[in-house]
Design a protein around this motif. Structure first.
Motif, PDB file in Angstrom:
ATOM      1  N   ARG A 220       1.054  -1.324  -0.034  1.00  0.00           N
ATOM      2  CA  ARG A 220      -0.039  -0.035  -0.267  1.00  0.00           C
ATOM      3  C   ARG A 220       0.834   1.341   0.002  1.00  0.00           C
ATOM      4  O   ARG A 220       0.669   2.320  -0.726  1.00  0.00           O
ATOM      5  N   ARG A 221       1.937   1.405   0.606  1.00  0.00           N
ATOM      6  CA  ARG A 221       2.885   2.403   0.714  1.00  0.00           C
ATOM      7  C   ARG A 221       3.712   2.443  -0.571  1.00  0.00           C
ATOM      8  O   ARG A 221       3.816   3.608  -1.016  1.00  0.00           O
ATOM      9  N   VAL A 222       3.841   1.498  -1.359  1.00  0.00           N
ATOM     10  CA  VAL A 222       4.554   1.570  -2.757  1.00  0.00           C
ATOM     11  C   VAL A 222       3.442   2.410  -3.573  1.00  0.00           C
ATOM     12  O   VAL A 222       3.798   3.331  -4.280  1.00  0.00           O
ATOM     13  N   TYR A 229       4.105  10.674  -6.714  1.00  0.00           N
ATOM     14  CA  TYR A 229       5.127  10.665  -7.706  1.00  0.00           C
ATOM     15  C   TYR A 229       4.407  11.206  -9.125  1.00  0.00           C
ATOM     16  O   TYR A 229       4.998  12.169  -9.906  1.00  0.00           O
ATOM     17  N   ILE A 230       3.472  10.418  -9.432  1.00  0.00           N
ATOM     18  CA  ILE A 230       2.514  10.724 -10.608  1.00  0.00           C
ATOM     19  C   ILE A 230       2.062  12.044 -10.566  1.00  0.00           C
ATOM     20  O   ILE A 230       2.065  13.086 -11.659  1.00  0.00           O
ATOM     21  N   LEU A 231       1.411  12.398  -9.445  1.00  0.00           N
ATOM     22  CA  LEU A 231       0.649  13.823  -9.626  1.00  0.00           C
ATOM     23  C   LEU A 231       1.736  14.778  -9.292  1.00  0.00           C
ATOM     24  O   LEU A 231       1.575  16.057  -9.881  1.00  0.00           O
ATOM     25  N   GLN A 246      11.572   5.280  -8.428  1.00  0.00           N
ATOM     26  CA  GLN A 246      11.155   5.993  -7.325  1.00  0.00           C
ATOM     27  C   GLN A 246      10.540   5.167  -6.168  1.00  0.00           C
ATOM     28  O   GLN A 246      10.703   5.579  -5.313  1.00  0.00           O
ATOM     29  N   ALA A 247      10.080   4.047  -6.634  1.00  0.00           N
ATOM     30  CA  ALA A 247       9.262   3.223  -5.460  1.00  0.00           C
ATOM     31  C   ALA A 247      10.389   2.196  -4.701  1.00  0.00           C
ATOM     32  O   ALA A 247      10.163   1.484  -3.781  1.00  0.00           O
ATOM     33  N   HIS A 248      11.690   2.083  -5.578  1.00  0.00           N
ATOM     34  CA  HIS A 248      12.592   1.157  -5.181  1.00  0.00           C
ATOM     35  C   HIS A 248      12.248  -0.151  -5.205  1.00  0.00           C
ATOM     36  O   HIS A 248      12.340  -1.099  -4.216  1.00  0.00           O
ATOM     37  N   VAL A 249      11.455  -0.747  -6.241  1.00  0.00           N
ATOM     38  CA  VAL A 249      10.989  -2.013  -6.616  1.00  0.00           C
ATOM     39  C   VAL A 249      11.315  -2.264  -7.863  1.00  0.00           C
ATOM     40  O   VAL A 249      11.700  -1.791  -8.635  1.00  0.00           O
TER      41      VAL A 249
END
Length: 324
Positions: A220-222, A229-231, A246-249
């Motif tokens: 959920r945090r990802v 970031y999109i906005l 950006q999400a480090h995944v």
């Protein structure tokens, strides 16, 4: 082609206690969101097709009850007024998510006021809701000897409840709304107390669902990090690898997070979010008039023809028809 007409009927006071009743019919998701009194909301349409929304609302001195019907799947960002508690009774749990958690049939959603939460509702969705001041509910519970898990309600998202008590509460809400639509347009004496009693019947035999697993909270945090970031970079095209960075995944993890929390891929969500942003800007009567292509560019659409095609598919009308 149709016009985005919103019809609001506010009948004013329906009892000596100052209760007020209104109905809203609209063809725009965000317009429906703005019409629920004392809520801060933003709706994004997620499935393709023309939108139909209906809201029936009764506001009383201590409580607010409503029924909302929506034709398309919608992502809802919601905040209830501070000091209040909201309880939601969807007609069917299938496809409904609160903060990413899937709902089961027969459960009740709950959130305290003053904090944002997220709903994802399916197509052909209907829900009854009741909002009550926490102090009012606490006094009513004390008078009736009802046991309420107040600590649990502070963080709860989903309640497991007795099905008979749930049905009785939904019927009490529906009856109050129907009475205000009838020829007398009035609640009976003690009508608000009856609604509180019905809600306490649900809470007296309820159990708070355990908090979401840590792995789900991480997913959920990802999703939340990527959305922010999109906005923040809405005016330029974004790629999945950039979102992953950006999400480090990994790409696979990002895909899994979005499908688990929102039931859709990150690319589909990105496109839907941006199309709703354009529509919101086109429908804003206070916005400075600008060419539709410029508004689309503000939301990262480089090809106007592709944007126009995607827009028509999602909302069932052209961007120029929305503006008109």
């Amino acid at each position: 082609m149709h016009q985005n007409v919103t019809t609001t009927m506010d009948t004013g006071p329906v009892s000596r206690t100052g209760a007020a009743f209104r109905t809203v019919l609209t063809r725009d998701a965000d317009e429906l969101a703005r019409n629920l009194t004392d809520w801060e909301q933003c709706y994004d349409q997620m499935t393709a097709g023309s939108f139909r929304g209906a809201l029936t609302e009764l506001r009383m001195p201590r409580t607010q009850v409503f029924r909302e019907e929506i034709s398309q799947s919608v992502r809802q960002s919601c905040t209830v007024r501070p000091g209040a508690l909201w309880f939601g009774f969807p007609d069917h749990g299938d496809g409904t998510r609160i903060n990413g958690r899937p709902m089961e049939d027969g459960c009740v959603m709950v959130r305290p006021g003053g904090g944002e939460f997220e709903l994802l509702t399916p197509s052909r969705h209907a829900i009854h809701g009741i909002v009550v001041c926490r102090e009012t509910l606490a006094r009513a519970a004390l008078r009736s000897g009802c046991g309420v898990d107040w600590d649990g309600l502070r963080s709860a998202e989903v309640l497991r409840v007795d099905p008979d008590e749930r049905l009785a509460c939904v019927r009490a809400i529906a009856s109050a709304l129907a009475l205000c639509q009838g020829p007398e347009r009035a609640l009976p004496a003690g009508g608000e107390d009856g609604l509180l009693a019905a809600l306490l019947g649900v809470l007296d035999r309820s159990g708070v669902e355990p908090a979401a697993a840590l792995s789900f909270q991480r997913r959920r945090r990802v999703v939340a990090r990527v959305r922010d970031y999109i906005l923040a970079h809405r005016d330029r095209p974004l790629t999945v690898p950039e979102l992953c960075a950006q999400a480090h995944v990994s790409r696979r993890t990002l895909q899994y997070c979005f499908e688990d929390v929102l039931g859709m891929s990150p690319t589909l969500y990105l496109r839907r979010l941006r199309l709703n942003g354009v529509r919101r800007q086109l429908l804003d009567p206070g916005a400075r008039p600008r060419p539709i292509g410029a508004v689309a560019a503000d939301w990262g659409f480089g090809s106007f023809s592709q944007f126009s095609s995607d827009y028509r598919k999602l909302f069932g009308e052209s961007p120029s028809a929305s503006r008109a």
